[in-house]
Design a protein around this motif. Structure first.
Motif, PDB file in Angstrom:
ATOM      1  N   LEU A 158      27.298 -15.956 -23.989  1.00 53.35           N
ATOM      2  CA  LEU A 158      27.677 -17.316 -23.598  1.00 53.35           C
ATOM      3  C   LEU A 158      29.116 -17.625 -24.016  1.00 53.35           C
ATOM      4  CD1 LEU A 158      24.376 -19.247 -24.339  1.00 53.35           C
ATOM      5  CD2 LEU A 158      25.329 -18.611 -22.115  1.00 53.35           C
ATOM      6  N   TRP A 159      29.543 -17.105 -25.164  1.00 54.52           N
ATOM      7  CA  TRP A 159      30.945 -17.247 -25.581  1.00 54.52           C
ATOM      8  C   TRP A 159      31.860 -16.579 -24.557  1.00 54.52           C
ATOM      9  CZ3 TRP A 159      34.775 -13.722 -26.538  1.00 54.52           C
ATOM     10  CH2 TRP A 159      35.923 -14.202 -27.148  1.00 54.52           C
ATOM     11  N   ILE A 196      31.305 -16.004 -21.335  1.00 51.50           N
ATOM     12  CA  ILE A 196      31.337 -16.784 -20.092  1.00 51.50           C
ATOM     13  C   ILE A 196      32.221 -18.011 -20.260  1.00 51.50           C
ATOM     14  CG2 ILE A 196      29.932 -18.199 -18.540  1.00 51.50           C
ATOM     15  CD1 ILE A 196      27.705 -16.137 -18.913  1.00 51.50           C
ATOM     16  N   ARG A 197      32.086 -18.688 -21.414  1.00 56.40           N
ATOM     17  CA  ARG A 197      32.886 -19.883 -21.672  1.00 56.40           C
ATOM     18  C   ARG A 197      34.372 -19.564 -21.675  1.00 56.40           C
ATOM     19  NH1 ARG A 197      29.858 -21.214 -25.792  1.00 56.40           N
ATOM     20  NH2 ARG A 197      31.292 -20.465 -27.352  1.00 56.40           N
ATOM     21  N   TYR A 213      26.905 -20.075 -16.568  1.00 54.52           N
ATOM     22  CA  TYR A 213      26.529 -20.444 -17.932  1.00 54.52           C
ATOM     23  C   TYR A 213      25.080 -20.938 -17.986  1.00 54.52           C
ATOM     24  CZ  TYR A 213      27.296 -22.157 -22.673  1.00 54.52           C
ATOM     25  OH  TYR A 213      27.235 -22.346 -24.019  1.00 54.52           O
ATOM     26  N   THR A 262      22.656 -17.987 -17.244  1.00 53.78           N
ATOM     27  CA  THR A 262      22.557 -17.102 -18.403  1.00 53.78           C
ATOM     28  C   THR A 262      21.747 -17.767 -19.513  1.00 53.78           C
ATOM     29  OG1 THR A 262      24.708 -16.167 -17.832  1.00 53.78           O
ATOM     30  CG2 THR A 262      23.900 -15.750 -20.047  1.00 53.78           C
ATOM     31  N   SER A 263      21.945 -19.057 -19.730  1.00 53.54           N
ATOM     32  CA  SER A 263      21.169 -19.775 -20.748  1.00 53.54           C
ATOM     33  C   SER A 263      19.683 -19.749 -20.417  1.00 53.54           C
ATOM     34  CB  SER A 263      21.641 -21.218 -20.863  1.00 53.54           C
ATOM     35  OG  SER A 263      22.972 -21.272 -21.276  1.00 53.54           O
TER      36      SER A 263
END
Length: 133
Positions: free
Chosen positions: A34-35, A37-38, A99, A102-103
């Motif tokens: 997630l980091w 993707i961000r 995001y 993926t979450s």
């Protein structure tokens, strides 16, 4: 071999690892992805520059009283800002979709991870009962 392995039950050892270190590592992997993707989609930068001209392309108005040059610069700068807004909005939407997807994926993986030992034991019990019958 270590004395640790001789004294502890393998099922308790596995359960301690599965619900301890295994959960921590799974959450670590999820937070790393997630980091990524961000930062890959640069949400903060895109939001800060949402109304900036596309690729900093703009016409500079030289000043003076020339309506044709003023409106020409205004139209080109407006079009570049609209193109920049549309492009950045599209990238933001794609990034937000990635995001969220993926979450949700990792929420499902986490639920499966927590239920996996119970599911495996249930499948083994069912297999043994069908084998006996």
């Amino acid at each position: 071999m270590s004395d640790f392995y001789h004294t502890e039950n393998i099922i308790l050892f596995y359960a301690r690892w599965h619900y301890g270190k295994g959960v921590r590592e799974l959450l670590g992997v999820a937070s790393n992805i997630l980091w990524f993707i961000r930062h890959f989609f640069s949400f903060r930068l895109l939001l800060r520059t949402l109304f900036a001209p596309w690729k900093r392309m703009s016409e500079h108005y030289e000043g003076g009283f020339d309506l044709a040059n003023f409106f020409s610069s205004f139209v080109v700068n407006s079009i570049m800002r609209i193109v920049g807004f549309a492009t950045r909005s599209l990238v933001l939407l794609i990034g937000l979709f990635a995001y969220i997807l993926t979450s949700l994926f990792f929420l499902g993986v986490f639920a499966i991870w927590l239920l996996a030992p119970a599911l495996i034991m249930g499948i083994l019990v069912l297999a043994v009962t069908f084998l006996i019958l």
